[in-house]
Design a protein around this motif. Structure first.
Motif, PDB file in Angstrom:
ATOM      1  N   VAL A  34      34.624 -12.549 -19.563  1.00  0.00           N
ATOM      2  CA  VAL A  34      36.000 -12.083 -19.390  1.00  0.00           C
ATOM      3  C   VAL A  34      36.143 -11.341 -18.061  1.00  0.00           C
ATOM      4  CG1 VAL A  34      37.729 -10.500 -20.294  1.00  0.00           C
ATOM      5  CG2 VAL A  34      36.508 -12.003 -21.851  1.00  0.00           C
ATOM      6  N   TRP A  35      35.166 -10.517 -17.731  1.00  0.00           N
ATOM      7  CA  TRP A  35      35.187  -9.789 -16.457  1.00  0.00           C
ATOM      8  C   TRP A  35      35.235 -10.773 -15.283  1.00  0.00           C
ATOM      9  CZ3 TRP A  35      34.543  -4.570 -14.663  1.00  0.00           C
ATOM     10  CH2 TRP A  35      34.193  -4.453 -13.323  1.00  0.00           C
ATOM     11  N   ASN A  36      34.333 -11.754 -15.279  1.00  0.00           N
ATOM     12  CA  ASN A  36      34.254 -12.701 -14.162  1.00  0.00           C
ATOM     13  C   ASN A  36      35.512 -13.561 -14.060  1.00  0.00           C
ATOM     14  OD1 ASN A  36      31.741 -11.802 -13.367  1.00  0.00           O
ATOM     15  ND2 ASN A  36      30.626 -13.351 -14.523  1.00  0.00           N
ATOM     16  N   LEU A  37      36.071 -13.935 -15.219  1.00  0.00           N
ATOM     17  CA  LEU A  37      37.290 -14.743 -15.198  1.00  0.00           C
ATOM     18  C   LEU A  37      38.457 -13.932 -14.635  1.00  0.00           C
ATOM     19  CD1 LEU A  37      38.185 -17.594 -15.990  1.00  0.00           C
ATOM     20  CD2 LEU A  37      38.912 -16.662 -18.211  1.00  0.00           C
ATOM     21  N   LEU A  39      38.162 -11.360 -12.646  1.00  0.00           N
ATOM     22  CA  LEU A  39      37.877 -11.112 -11.234  1.00  0.00           C
ATOM     23  C   LEU A  39      38.249 -12.319 -10.384  1.00  0.00           C
ATOM     24  CD1 LEU A  39      36.595  -9.287  -9.060  1.00  0.00           C
ATOM     25  CD2 LEU A  39      34.396 -10.339  -9.617  1.00  0.00           C
ATOM     26  N   GLU A  40      37.970 -13.508 -10.894  1.00  0.00           N
ATOM     27  CA  GLU A  40      38.322 -14.723 -10.150  1.00  0.00           C
ATOM     28  C   GLU A  40      39.820 -14.812  -9.923  1.00  0.00           C
ATOM     29  OE1 GLU A  40      37.540 -19.566 -10.379  1.00  0.00           O
ATOM     30  OE2 GLU A  40      37.177 -18.295 -12.117  1.00  0.00           O
ATOM     31  N   GLN A  41      40.605 -14.456 -10.945  1.00  0.00           N
ATOM     32  CA  GLN A  41      42.058 -14.461 -10.784  1.00  0.00           C
ATOM     33  C   GLN A  41      42.492 -13.490  -9.701  1.00  0.00           C
ATOM     34  OE1 GLN A  41      43.328 -13.656 -14.876  1.00  0.00           O
ATOM     35  NE2 GLN A  41      44.219 -15.704 -14.946  1.00  0.00           N
ATOM     36  N   ARG A  42      41.907 -12.293  -9.688  1.00  0.00           N
ATOM     37  CA  ARG A  42      42.291 -11.292  -8.699  1.00  0.00           C
ATOM     38  C   ARG A  42      41.912 -11.737  -7.282  1.00  0.00           C
ATOM     39  NH1 ARG A  42      43.483  -6.012 -10.614  1.00  0.00           N
ATOM     40  NH2 ARG A  42      43.980  -6.153 -12.828  1.00  0.00           N
ATOM     41  N   LEU A  43      40.778 -12.408  -7.144  1.00  0.00           N
ATOM     42  CA  LEU A  43      40.306 -12.804  -5.819  1.00  0.00           C
ATOM     43  C   LEU A  43      41.064 -14.002  -5.243  1.00  0.00           C
ATOM     44  CD1 LEU A  43      36.432 -12.436  -6.272  1.00  0.00           C
ATOM     45  CD2 LEU A  43      38.008 -10.868  -5.129  1.00  0.00           C
ATOM     46  N   MET A  44      41.915 -14.641  -6.051  1.00  0.00           N
ATOM     47  CA  MET A  44      42.682 -15.805  -5.571  1.00  0.00           C
ATOM     48  C   MET A  44      43.888 -15.400  -4.732  1.00  0.00           C
ATOM     49  SD  MET A  44      42.580 -18.281  -8.940  1.00  0.00           S
ATOM     50  CE  MET A  44      43.673 -19.487  -8.176  1.00  0.00           C
ATOM     51  N   TRP A  45      44.169 -14.113  -4.688  1.00  0.00           N
ATOM     52  CA  TRP A  45      45.348 -13.678  -3.930  1.00  0.00           C
ATOM     53  C   TRP A  45      45.139 -13.880  -2.431  1.00  0.00           C
ATOM     54  CZ3 TRP A  45      46.364 -10.137  -0.076  1.00  0.00           C
ATOM     55  CH2 TRP A  45      47.722  -9.904   0.191  1.00  0.00           C
ATOM     56  N   ARG A  46      46.180 -14.339  -1.759  1.00  0.00           N
ATOM     57  CA  ARG A  46      46.201 -14.485  -0.316  1.00  0.00           C
ATOM     58  C   ARG A  46      47.536 -13.957   0.201  1.00  0.00           C
ATOM     59  NH1 ARG A  46      41.851 -15.321  -1.610  1.00  0.00           N
ATOM     60  NH2 ARG A  46      40.343 -16.921  -0.952  1.00  0.00           N
ATOM     61  N   PRO A  47      47.604 -13.524   1.453  1.00  0.00           N
ATOM     62  CA  PRO A  47      48.880 -13.048   2.014  1.00  0.00           C
ATOM     63  C   PRO A  47      49.966 -14.113   1.876  1.00  0.00           C
ATOM     64  CG  PRO A  47      47.076 -12.481   3.472  1.00  0.00           C
ATOM     65  CD  PRO A  47      46.490 -13.382   2.417  1.00  0.00           C
ATOM     66  N   GLY A  48      51.120 -13.689   1.419  1.00  0.00           N
ATOM     67  CA  GLY A  48      52.232 -14.608   1.228  1.00  0.00           C
ATOM     68  C   GLY A  48      52.343 -15.134  -0.183  1.00  0.00           C
ATOM     69  N   ARG A  49      51.307 -14.953  -0.991  1.00  0.00           N
ATOM     70  CA  ARG A  49      51.347 -15.407  -2.377  1.00  0.00           C
ATOM     71  C   ARG A  49      51.853 -14.290  -3.282  1.00  0.00           C
ATOM     72  NH1 ARG A  49      45.687 -18.757  -3.430  1.00  0.00           N
ATOM     73  NH2 ARG A  49      46.007 -20.372  -1.826  1.00  0.00           N
ATOM     74  N   PRO A  50      52.372 -14.653  -4.461  1.00  0.00           N
ATOM     75  CA  PRO A  50      52.814 -13.605  -5.398  1.00  0.00           C
ATOM     76  C   PRO A  50      51.624 -12.794  -5.894  1.00  0.00           C
ATOM     77  CG  PRO A  50      52.889 -15.768  -6.433  1.00  0.00           C
ATOM     78  CD  PRO A  50      52.649 -16.006  -4.981  1.00  0.00           C
ATOM     79  N   SER A 100      33.518   0.735  -4.147  1.00  0.00           N
ATOM     80  CA  SER A 100      33.511  -0.540  -3.439  1.00  0.00           C
ATOM     81  C   SER A 100      34.239  -1.606  -4.260  1.00  0.00           C
ATOM     82  CB  SER A 100      32.072  -0.980  -3.163  1.00  0.00           C
ATOM     83  OG  SER A 100      31.343  -1.092  -4.375  1.00  0.00           O
ATOM     84  N   ARG A 101      34.424  -2.768  -3.665  1.00  0.00           N
ATOM     85  CA  ARG A 101      35.151  -3.855  -4.325  1.00  0.00           C
ATOM     86  C   ARG A 101      34.366  -4.346  -5.548  1.00  0.00           C
ATOM     87  NH1 ARG A 101      38.764  -7.856  -2.366  1.00  0.00           N
ATOM     88  NH2 ARG A 101      38.474  -7.049  -0.254  1.00  0.00           N
ATOM     89  N   PRO A 102      35.048  -4.625  -6.668  1.00  0.00           N
ATOM     90  CA  PRO A 102      34.358  -5.161  -7.850  1.00  0.00           C
ATOM     91  C   PRO A 102      33.621  -6.455  -7.526  1.00  0.00           C
ATOM     92  CG  PRO A 102      36.587  -4.472  -8.417  1.00  0.00           C
ATOM     93  CD  PRO A 102      36.483  -4.392  -6.925  1.00  0.00           C
ATOM     94  N   THR A 103      32.465  -6.641  -8.134  1.00  0.00           N
ATOM     95  CA  THR A 103      31.641  -7.820  -7.877  1.00  0.00           C
ATOM     96  C   THR A 103      31.419  -8.600  -9.167  1.00  0.00           C
ATOM     97  OG1 THR A 103      29.618  -6.526  -8.206  1.00  0.00           O
ATOM     98  CG2 THR A 103      30.467  -6.688  -5.954  1.00  0.00           C
ATOM     99  N   TRP A 104      30.803  -9.780  -9.020  1.00  0.00           N
ATOM    100  CA  TRP A 104      30.526 -10.636 -10.161  1.00  0.00           C
ATOM    101  C   TRP A 104      29.431 -10.021 -11.035  1.00  0.00           C
ATOM    102  CZ3 TRP A 104      34.024 -14.389 -10.446  1.00  0.00           C
ATOM    103  CH2 TRP A 104      34.616 -14.845  -9.273  1.00  0.00           C
TER     104      TRP A 104
END
Length: 295
Positions: A34-37, A39-50, A100-104
């Motif tokens: 659940v943590w990794n899933l 985290l993957e959602q959070r890391l998909m953000w890019r400038p200009g995206r919601p 620091s930034r959350p990791t896998w």
């Protein structure tokens, strides 16, 4: 302004049965997944995206995933939701500049999960050496009762590389009241007290105690600081009149003078806990801490 209460962390060795160990490994796997899933959602953000989904949206998605995935539904929803809460807090700490930034999380390295709330208080003492704790989906698990168990608000179960299971109980510290007070009782010196509050919270006293207990198991002595600044470190006389002002201490019985903070530190270092009736109680000599002296 009331002082902050330092959180108490105590670590114990769990002794699960083979069936309970299987359940604990399942909880670790679910929490890691659940943590990794999330985290993957959070890391998909890019400038200009919601914005990426936060905890509330991810918790709703977890409910849908549990309905569609029997493997996930077989685990504890409490454990899985807490993994998302911990991930959300990890991101808050990152953006706040304190961590620091959350990791896998990796299998074999990050084996653990956390329980928070009323279930964390289900702890029983069986005898002088053994206790037991209730773990969702695993039942009552025995552990070695080696020191005082705090009135736990949360606990974390981990597995080390030797395959041994440990449980760490933590009493959540009481929040420091706002310096501005309330409408009925507004605070005084608000700016100064707010700065003090920030300084207290930034010190990480609870983490310091936790690390000390890990490195010096059984050797950390907690002494209640009540009346230590009013008690004479020389003769033990306790009276409010001994404290002349914020900085000065003068004993009304033996005449001993010292800085009030130094006098209180000597009482704490000597292990003198003061009761509500202002009577002193020293710890045994073998547990007593001594002040370092210079030649």
């Amino acid at each position: 302004m009331a002082a902050a209460t330092i959180d108490v962390v105590s670590r114990y060795r769990l002794v699960p049965t083979p069936a309970q160990e299987t359940a604990l490994l399942g909880h670790c796997g679910h929490a890691r997944y659940v943590w990794n899933l999330g985290l993957e959602q959070r890391l998909m953000w890019r400038p200009g995206r919601p914005p990426t989904p936060g905890y509330r949206v991810q918790a709703a998605q977890l409910t849908e995933a549990r309905a569609a995935e029997p493997w996930l539904a077989a685990g504890s929803q409490t454990v899985q939701q807490q993994a998302l809460r911990d991930l959300d807090q990890a991101w808050r700490n990152f953006f706040g500049g304190t961590h620091s930034r959350p990791t896998w999380r990796k299998e074999g390295q990050h084996e653990g999960f956390r329980i928070v709330g009323p279930q964390a208080q289900r702890v029983e003492r069986l005898n002088r050496k053994w206790g037991r704790v209730w773990v969702p989906k695993a039942g009552w698990i025995k552990f070695r009762w080696s020191r005082r168990v705090p009135e736990a608000k949360s606990y974390r179960i981990t597995r080390d590389r030797m395959g041994r299971w440990h449980i760490a109980f933590a009493a959540i510290p009481k929040p420091i009241p706002a310096a501005r007070g309330t409408v009925e009782a507004p605070g005084r010196n608000v700016a100064a007290k707010a700065g003090l509050n920030r300084g207290i919270l930034a010190q990480g006293w609870g983490l310091l105690i936790q690390r000390l207990e890990h490195k010096a198991t059984g050797r950390v002595e907690k002494v209640h600081p009540a009346y230590t600044s009013q008690t004479c470190a020389e003769c033990g006389h306790c009276a409010s009149e001994n404290r002349e002002n914020q900085a000065a201490f003068r004993c009304g019985a033996c005449g001993h003078t010292a800085n009030a903070d130094v006098n209180a530190a000597r009482n704490i270092a000597a292990g003198r806990a003061v009761t509500a009736r202002r009577g002193t109680r020293s710890v045994p000599l073998k547990r007593e801490l001594h002040l370092a002296t210079s030649s």
